[in-house]
Scaffold this motif. Structure first.
Motif, mmCIF file in Angstrom:
data_model
loop_
_atom_site.group_PDB
_atom_site.id
_atom_site.type_symbol
_atom_site.label_atom_id
_atom_site.label_comp_id
_atom_site.label_asym_id
_atom_site.label_seq_id
_atom_site.Cartn_x
_atom_site.Cartn_y
_atom_site.Cartn_z
ATOM 1 N N THR A 491 -5.054 -1.469 -4.603
ATOM 2 C CA THR A 491 -5.959 -2.602 -4.830
ATOM 3 C C THR A 491 -6.354 -2.678 -6.304
ATOM 4 O O THR A 491 -6.369 -3.755 -6.912
ATOM 5 C CB THR A 491 -7.209 -2.469 -3.947
ATOM 6 N N ASN A 494 -3.280 -3.619 -8.449
ATOM 7 C CA ASN A 494 -3.001 -5.045 -8.253
ATOM 8 C C ASN A 494 -3.928 -5.904 -9.107
ATOM 9 O O ASN A 494 -3.494 -6.872 -9.741
ATOM 10 C CB ASN A 494 -3.177 -5.401 -6.776
ATOM 11 N N LEU A 553 0.810 -7.725 0.720
ATOM 12 C CA LEU A 553 1.471 -8.587 -0.256
ATOM 13 C C LEU A 553 1.972 -7.765 -1.431
ATOM 14 O O LEU A 553 1.489 -6.660 -1.704
ATOM 15 C CB LEU A 553 0.502 -9.672 -0.751
ATOM 16 N N SER A 561 -5.969 -9.515 -3.331
ATOM 17 C CA SER A 561 -5.281 -8.774 -2.279
ATOM 18 C C SER A 561 -5.928 -7.409 -2.057
ATOM 19 O O SER A 561 -6.284 -6.709 -3.006
ATOM 20 C CB SER A 561 -3.810 -8.587 -2.639
ATOM 21 N N TYR A 563 -5.404 -3.698 0.093
ATOM 22 C CA TYR A 563 -4.355 -2.888 0.702
ATOM 23 C C TYR A 563 -4.966 -1.792 1.563
ATOM 24 O O TYR A 563 -5.969 -1.168 1.179
ATOM 25 C CB TYR A 563 -3.443 -2.291 -0.374
#
Length: 647
Positions: A491, A494, A553, A561, A563
């Motif tokens: 996370t 990202n 994703l 997003s 995770y």
């Protein structure tokens, strides 16, 4: 002949010998000029066709991602009518390559009160229009774009068609089925589509400029002519129909090769004018269409034909003038001609530094000498320019190789990496493709009992992908030192990658943290291939099965997003095998993929081997499968076998 005078003899014999020498040089030059031109045409045609095919393929792959992501969203999230309309409008509005998009539901699949429901947004005169394909007489569930992916249970491109009642234009549709779980079974809930306007493809293909009258055209997987300079052929003719009309078996064979996804450089006659051409054809892998580029043969040899005509005319004129001059100045003519013949022979064997006879008079012999001198200097200049071009190309290839070596140098390569740790066996390998790519792997200890291992695949190729890979690898190691939760690590990475990511690049990542004492693995997945588990049972039995993962994703695509961290326990002798899609997508000469099934069979065959022997065996299997076919993607693998016994 004995009664003839010296002038006649000189004229006769010199004209004969000079003519033969001239024809020899002319024939030699013409023959090898044709060979060079045809070789250059093939190289240029290949580069042009592949460049245009890759341009179209890149757009089609980007288009495919959109309905695939929406189908995934619909399968895993609830969505009301307003949210669905907003998503579809945004999808069409924000993707310039997409002409229209729809979500076509099964009967009563969206609302128990609606038999058919298929909202469709499409572009019209610069604005976004809406229609419900479920209303009226459209009967969307009878169209190929709906039936084929539903029956095949997989995404598919349709053949080009005119959408009467929907988008009202020539288009091709990419359809992705989505499902719901009912009674423990997966049932089709509907089809997500994305349309491309064939007018856009016509514009892309017609922008290919080849000499004066050359052109490119596109055929579908069934041979239908999709784009062509002659509008009346589009959607009205197939390459096999043309072959039948001409009774041309060679054209029919070329058509078969094109729809099979092959590439080739062949002689060809233009479909509309039947003009002799050279044609290079190459596949577009996403939808199995084929692109062809035509080079008119007469235009290719026009310059050399014109030059040969000039050379022949000059040669004949020179011989006639020299014959007349011999009558008056036999001696002054024969001496320099002998010298010129010798110099010409030397030039013919490649010695361009030979000295030509000095010009004593401004007559025909002097002009001929100057012409040879000009030809010699022109050849020297051509060879010099060709040498510089070759050196420049070699320098670029060398710099790309250095970039690839630098990229590979940041990956761990010393095995075993932790000689004192007997709780596990780890090995990783990467087989780089010819281009600089974006695959990477890494492993390191967070503390004495926790080993972190990572594998990733950056989108795209070239130096940008390599730089994005280096940044990602650095961020993964930095975030892991701050947090031991794989989902939180992904996370954070990202979010960092998404900031300032104007190129919209992304990376698929799988990260795991192995407790070397208990065998527990905490893991998270960011759009990567699910790893394979090799489970050891009693009586030396074993099983190979995919590791259950949440299909998060890709990393770097969407800042918000999140995770999830998941857990799996390894028992002694269990192993986990992680890899990138370059393994299963390795291709052989027939265009077949190595596939997940072949990978599992290899793992079953090698299950008793060490991690290093297993990966080496799979690499050997891929090489045997692909043979000499160059691969377009890196092949990266990592295997960890848990032995237990940690304190």
């Amino acid at each position: 002949m004995r009664t003839k005078g010296i002038a006649f003899k000189l004229i006769f014999f010199y004209t004969l010998s000079g003519g033969l020498i001239f024809l020899l040089i002319f024939g030699f030059n013409y023959y090898f000029s044709r060979i060079i031109i045809e070789k250059n045409v093939e190289d240029n045609a290949r580069n042009l066709a592949l460049s245009k095919a890759n341009q179209i393929e890149a757009v089609l792959r980007a288009v495919q991602k959109v309905p695939e992501n929406l189908a995934y969203y619909l399968e895993n999230s609830s969505c009301d009518n307003n949210e669905l309309m907003r998503l579809l409008r945004s999808l069409v509005q924000n993707n310039p390559e997409i002409y229209g998009a729809a979500v076509a539901f099964e009967p009563y699949g969206f609302d128990k009160k609606l038999l058919h429901f298929a909202p469709y947004f499409f572009k019209s005169d610069g604005s976004i229009e809406f229609t419900d394909l479920g209303k009226g007489s459209y009967r969307y569930n009878a169209w190929d774009w709906y039936q084929i992916p539903k029956e095949l249970n997989m995404p598919a491109w349709s053949e080009p068609y005119y959408d009467e009642g929907g988008g009202y234009t020539l288009m091709a549709t990419y359809s992705v089925p989505f499902y719901k779980q009912s009674g423990g079974k997966k049932q089709c809930r509907g089809i997500v589509t994305a349309d491309i306007n064939l007018a856009w493809l016509q514009e892309v293909v017609s922008s290919t400029k080849v000499l004066q009258t050359g052109y490119a055209f596109l055929i579908s997987k069934n041979g239908i002519i999709v784009t062509h300079p002659s509008k009346e052929l589009i959607m009205n003719e197939t390459i096999f129909g043309v072959a039948e009309a001409r009774d041309d078996p060679q054209l029919r064979d070329i058509g078969r090769k094109m729809i099979r996804g092959e590439s080739g450089f062949v002689p060809f006659r233009s479909i509309d004018s039947e003009k002799p051409c050279w044609m290079y054809y190459a596949p577009i892998p996403s939808n199995n269409w084929s692109l062809a580029v035509l080079f008119p043969r007469d235009e290719l040899v026009a310059d050399i034909t014109r030059l040969n005509g000039i050379v022949i005319a000059l040669g004949i004129a020179g011989l006639l003038l020299l014959s007349v001059a011999i009558v008056f100045i036999a001696h002054s003519i024969t001496t320099p001609l002998r010298a010129m013949v010798q110099a010409t022979k030397t030039i013919a064997i490649g010695n361009l530094d030979v000295e030509l006879p000095p010009v004593r008079f401004e007559d025909e012999v002097g002009k001929l000498t100057e012409a040879f001198r000009y030809m010699k200097e022109s050849l020297k200049e051509y060879i010099r320019a060709l040498t510089e071009t070759t050196a420049s190309k070699e320098r670029i290839e060398s710099e790309l190789k250095i970039a690839r070596d630098i990229q590979m140098s940041i990956l761990p390569k010393v095995f075993p990496p932790f000689p004192g740790r007997t709780e596990f066996d780890i090995y990783a390998a990467i087989e780089p493709a010819r281009e600089v790519g974006g695959d990477f792997y890494d492993f390191f200890f967070i503390d004495d009992n926790h080993l972190c291992f990572v594998i990733g695949d950056v989108s795209g190729k070239g130096v940008p992908a390599a730089l994005f890979m280096a940044v990602t690898k650095t961020l993964m190691k930095a975030k892991t030192s701050q947090d031991a939760d794989p989902g939180m690590i992904l996370t954070k990475v990202n979010k960092d990658l998404n900031q300032g990511n104007e190129a919209c690049m992304f990376v698929t990542i799988f990260i795991g943290i192995l407790n070397t004492t208990t065998g527990e693995i905490l893991y998270a997945n960011g759009g990567h291939n699910p790893p394979l588990m090799i489970r050891s049972g009693d009586n030396l039995s074993f099983a190979v099965e995919p590791l259950p993962v949440s299909h998060g994703l890709v990393v770097g695509a969407m800042e918000e997003s999140i995770y999830q961290t998941e857990t799996v326990i390894l028992k002694p002798r269990d192993a986990i095998f992680v890899y990138t899609d370059g393994v299963t997508e390795a291709m052989n000469e027939q265009g077949e993929l190595f596939s997940d099934d072949r990978l599992k069979k290899q793992l079953i065959k090698l299950h008793r081997k060490s991690a290093q022997e297993t990966i080496a065996g799979i690499m050997k299997g891929i090489a045997s499968f692909a043979r000499e076919v160059p691969q377009s993607d890196d092949i990266t693998m990592m295997m960890i076998r848990f032995h237990g016994g940690g304190e």
